[in-house]
Design an enzyme around this catalytic site. Structure first.
Site, PDB file in Angstrom:
ATOM      1  N   GLU A 270       0.818  -1.212   0.000  1.00 59.25           N
ATOM      2  CA  GLU A 270       0.000   0.000   0.000  1.00 59.25           C
ATOM      3  C   GLU A 270       0.854   1.265   0.000  1.00 59.25           C
ATOM      4  O   GLU A 270       0.627   2.195   0.775  1.00 59.25           O
ATOM      5  CB  GLU A 270      -0.959  -0.011   1.200  1.00 59.25           C
ATOM      6  CG  GLU A 270      -1.931  -1.175   1.160  1.00 59.25           C
ATOM      7  CD  GLU A 270      -3.017  -1.146   2.243  1.00 59.25           C
ATOM      8  OE1 GLU A 270      -2.764  -0.618   3.327  1.00 59.25           O
ATOM      9  OE2 GLU A 270      -4.107  -1.666   1.965  1.00 59.25           O
ATOM     10  N   ASP A 343      -8.502  -8.936   4.138  1.00 65.07           N
ATOM     11  CA  ASP A 343      -8.266  -7.812   5.038  1.00 65.07           C
ATOM     12  C   ASP A 343      -9.332  -7.711   6.120  1.00 65.07           C
ATOM     13  O   ASP A 343     -10.165  -6.804   6.066  1.00 65.07           O
ATOM     14  CB  ASP A 343      -8.228  -6.509   4.217  1.00 65.07           C
ATOM     15  CG  ASP A 343      -7.669  -5.343   5.019  1.00 65.07           C
ATOM     16  OD1 ASP A 343      -7.132  -5.581   6.107  1.00 65.07           O
ATOM     17  OD2 ASP A 343      -7.770  -4.203   4.549  1.00 65.07           O
ATOM     18  N   GLU A 371     -12.584  -2.166  12.162  1.00 63.28           N
ATOM     19  CA  GLU A 371     -12.553  -1.406  10.907  1.00 63.28           C
ATOM     20  C   GLU A 371     -13.698  -1.811   9.979  1.00 63.28           C
ATOM     21  O   GLU A 371     -14.342  -0.961   9.379  1.00 63.28           O
ATOM     22  CB  GLU A 371     -11.209  -1.635  10.210  1.00 63.28           C
ATOM     23  CG  GLU A 371     -11.145  -0.994   8.830  1.00 63.28           C
ATOM     24  CD  GLU A 371      -9.821  -1.227   8.110  1.00 63.28           C
ATOM     25  OE1 GLU A 371      -8.907  -1.824   8.697  1.00 63.28           O
ATOM     26  OE2 GLU A 371      -9.713  -0.790   6.949  1.00 63.28           O
TER      27      GLU A 371
END
Ligand code: GCV
Length: 684
Positions: A270, A343, A371
């Protein structure tokens, strides 16, 4: 008449109880058990850790009054690492920390009312670590409970107040009470500044507060640090100057923090820099740091969360990258692997790296901060998710090679074992935003200590310590049972109203809270959009990862790979993860896929509504403050579950072209307004 009388008495009793319940703000977490019962404790001399163990026992003793308890160091071979043995009047351990953990366990069992018995308890993992994604400006990546307790605010985040120090001590105590023994203090998307002198001085101050509780300090490091703060021209791991820079830096760190734990590294992922920027491998990068840390006993936790914009299925990339490197890492390197190959989704199959790596130790990375599971707005108990992951069979060495066994040293001996959890802690008064998010912090610690513990046991322990008194009242048992039920069902409910049957990553762009199955954007990489993952079309829905598709199934060992590969044997919870399935396909329930999808979304919404009702019935059983906070959050969760259901069903219906079954509630929103709503930043 008699019934009415009884009801009035019950109501009066509850009212009296409610007015007697003291106000609570959640700051005390699960450590509310102060006591006046006298105990005499003798220890093996004095040290900061032994003195703490003695003080804790005196503060929280709920056993027989006027007992004499003996703490002793023992070489009993049944006790391993920082484990301990409990007896009615003694705690034995090999290490002083073992005595402290034994003290917390004894106090917990007394509070829970479990009878004292002789038993040995050893940790499943030797390093049990929290990862804080805290930035140096005090913000927290994917944090939902306020700002960092370590960084930020004034003077570039470097100031230290008495209040800060007290907070760090309280943090260390809470962690030690559940067996956590390490903290990575900064975000894996790391600022190089963390390794500069002033920040290291602050790390030293934090470490001083954590040390007495046995918490080692670790740092996330930026691979380009030698360039960014060291004035070198490059960060090539094979360059002797770069290697020397890291050696000098490590020496500087250990001069300040002699028990420093090591580095956590996110490299070539990333947009983060890494060894591949210089044509080198992850091994070159990790080993360079490992060599610098080795003389001091430090370790490198190298993250396997890597993927690049490429036509390759994103979920396959980490395995393809790391498997060829197996065995080439130094002994003090461990690969840190997220539970699933994507993820931290509400549900994923386990990462194939757990069963794939044979010579390199691997540690699970769980995400405590929610998240993708409702932030601090939603009640989702994550212990069941982690338990599911740990109990999955990888078939690495045949049947029984669970993820737990592949990582805790039972399948192959390693120099050390570890497990990490991405923390959900901030400076909110109750630490985690949602009172029930405290349970996820608690559960992570308990599972890291004992990866065979059952979630229902963990939930029961947490409920009693967090909400109830040690002496149980009649209403307490009802509260405990009801809340345990909610917690145990909460993750499955979230899967149902967000992403049932193996759907994944259909979140709104950026905030990862609400739904956006329609999200696609030619200007960004495909694997950051929703349509890449669900692939809905007129034929069906789901990502084909079979041997005819991306072939991700073959990253798993047989017989699992073939089981996942076949539509008829693939577990339905992973169906749309591994298969593109026709809308008309019949599931085990007898329903076609479209109908089943509708029923699952509806079931999830109804579950949350039933949580609301159950919670409302508990009015008066606990303090008003936390009761109302949870009540109001459940209202939000109920509203948002409905948004998830409506958004997904209305959007997918455009492809399935089928009716929503008439026996479930019809969507109450329209698609266009949902698109507007979930786009807004205020929605998250
Ligand atoms: C810290 C996901 C999150 C990022 C996080 C990343 C990681 O992509 O959205 O915020 O970055 O995982 O684990 O490195």
């Amino acid at each position: 008449m008699a019934y009415i009388k009884r009801m009035i008495i019950v109501a009066l009793l509850m009212l009296t109880q409610a007015t007697l319940l003291k106000a609570e703000d959640g700051q005390a977490l699960w450590l509310r058990g102060n006591s006046n019962i006298k105990v005499t404790v003798s220890g093996p001399g004095h040290s900061p850790v032994v003195d703490l163990a003695i003080a804790e026992l005196k503060r929280g003793w709920h056993g027989k009054p006027d007992m004499v308890l003996n703490l002793r160091i023992s070489d009993n071979p049944a006790i391993k690492g920082d484990g301990f043995q409990l007896e009615e009047s003694a705690i034995s351990a090999r290490t002083e920390l073992g005595l402290l953990y034994g003290a917390y366990e004894l106090l917990r069992s007394q509070y829970l009312g479990s009878p004292a018995r002789r038993f040995v308890s050893n940790p499943s993992y030797s390093r049990r670590i929290l990862n804080h994604w805290d930035n140096l400006d005090g913000s927290i990546e994917r944090g939902y409970a306020g700002r960092s307790i370590f960084w930020g605010e004034k003077e570039n985040g470097l100031s230290i107040t008495e209040q800060d120090k007290e907070k760090w001590t309280a943090y260390a105590r809470a962690n030690a009470s559940i067996g956590i023994n390490g903290s990575v203090l900064n975000n894996v998307n790391a600022s190089a500044k963390i390794l500069s002198k002033p920040y290291l001085e602050k790390v030293r101050a934090i470490a001083e507060r954590l040390r007495p509780y046995g918490i080692k300090t670790y740092l996330s490091v930026n691979f380009s640090s030698p360039v960014l703060i060291g004035k070198l021209k490059k960060a090539d791991p094979l360059d002797p100057q770069v290697q020397q820079w890291w050696k000098d830096k490590v020496k500087e760190i250990y001069a300040l923090i002699p028990d420093f734990g090591g580095f956590l590294v996110k490299a070539n992922s990333e947009g983060q820099p890494g060894p591949q920027d210089y044509g080198r491998t992850h091994v070159d990068g990790a080993n360079m740091m490992a060599d610098a840390l080795e003389p001091f006993g430090g370790i490198v936790m190298w993250r396997a969360f890597v993927y690049n914009p490429s036509p390759e299925d994103r979920t396959k990339q980490a395995y393809k990258e790391f498997l060829p490197l197996d065995g080439a890492f130094r002994k003090n390197v461990i690969l840190q692997v997220k539970n699933g190959p994507l993820d931290f989704q509400p549900r994923e199959p386990f990462s194939p790296l757990f069963g794939g790596m044979t010579k390199t130790p691997v540690m699970p990375e769980f995400q405590i901060t929610q998240e993708y599971l409702g932030g601090s707005k939603q009640l989702v108990f994550l212990s069941t998710l982690w338990e599911e992951c740990l109990n999955n069979d990888t078939f690495k060495n045949g049947k029984g090679s669970t993820v737990a066994a592949c990582t805790d040293g039972s399948l192959s001996k390693t120099d050390f074992t570890a497990i990490a959890g991405v923390a959900n802690i901030g400076n909110d008064v109750n630490w985690t935003g949602h009172t029930f998010a405290q349970a996820n912090w608690y559960a992570f610690g308990r599972l890291a200590w004992n990866n065979k513990l059952e979630s229902k046991v963990i939930a029961a322990e947490w409920i009693k310590q967090t909400f109830l008194d040690s002496k149980e009242k009649k209403t307490d048992a009802k509260f405990a049972k009801t809340v345990q039920g909610i917690m145990m069902e909460s993750r499955e409910a979230a899967v149902d109203y967000m992403m049932p049957l193996g759907l994944h990553h259909i979140f709104a762009e950026g905030h990862h809270y609400g739904p956006a199955p329609w999200f696609s954007n030619d200007k960004i990489r495909a694997d950051w959009t929703s349509v890449y993952y669900h692939k809905a079309d007129e034929q069906g829905i789901g990502f084909d990862r079979t041997r005819n598709g991306s072939d991700a199934v073959d990253q798993y060992h047989e017989p699992l790979s073939s089981k996942l590969n076949s539509l008829s044997t693939c577990p339905e919870i992973y169906l749309l993860w591994f298969h593109h399935v026709p809308w008309s396909y019949r599931l085990k329930s007898g329903n076609d896929l479209w109908t089943e999808l509708c029923l699952r979304y509806d079931r999830g919404v109804n579950k949350v509504r039933s949580f609301q009702k159950d919670w409302d019935r508990m009015d008066g059983a606990i303090d008003k403050e936390r009761f109302q906070e949870v009540q109001s959050k459940l209202r939000t969760q109920s509203r948002d579950a409905q948004i998830w259901k409506d958004a997904c069903l209305l959007y997918f219906q455009q492809f399935s072209k089928r009716e929503i079954p008439f026996d479930i509630e019809r969507p109450v929103h329209d698609l266009q307004s949902l698109k507007e709503l979930t786009k807004s930043r205020d929605y998250n």
